[in-house]
Design a protein around this motif. Sequence first.
Motif: not given
Length: 111
Positions: A38-46, A69-74, A79-80
């Motif tokens: 899935a590569g970076s796509r799974r991080f973008e979806e997350a 949640c924003y920390t997880q976004c960061a 990762k992307t």
Amino acid sequence: SFGSLEEGRWGIAMANGARSLVRQADAKLKGGFLSCFAGSRRFEEAIELYQQAANQFKLSKEWQEAANCYTQCAYCAQKTGDAAAEADSLQEAGNILKKISSSQVGIGLLR
């Protein structure tokens, strides 16, 4: 009274919805056997799920959860390779944490 009771129920429902989004985002990060494809796509979806959850937590005034949640976004943005999104997410988390410390200071002054 009645209005505040309805607001309380709405806030609880919003927070529960946000927690469900967080679980979905966490599952994206854990992935599975095929997650390496899935590569970076799974991080973008997350990121999308964490952002939705953060907004719901903010509406229900659960500031710490929103900041998490924003920390997880960061983390996901890192990762992307999206440094700008990482910085924006960390700044948003910081702004929310300012609210927490300001409100705690206010509570301390009232005692």
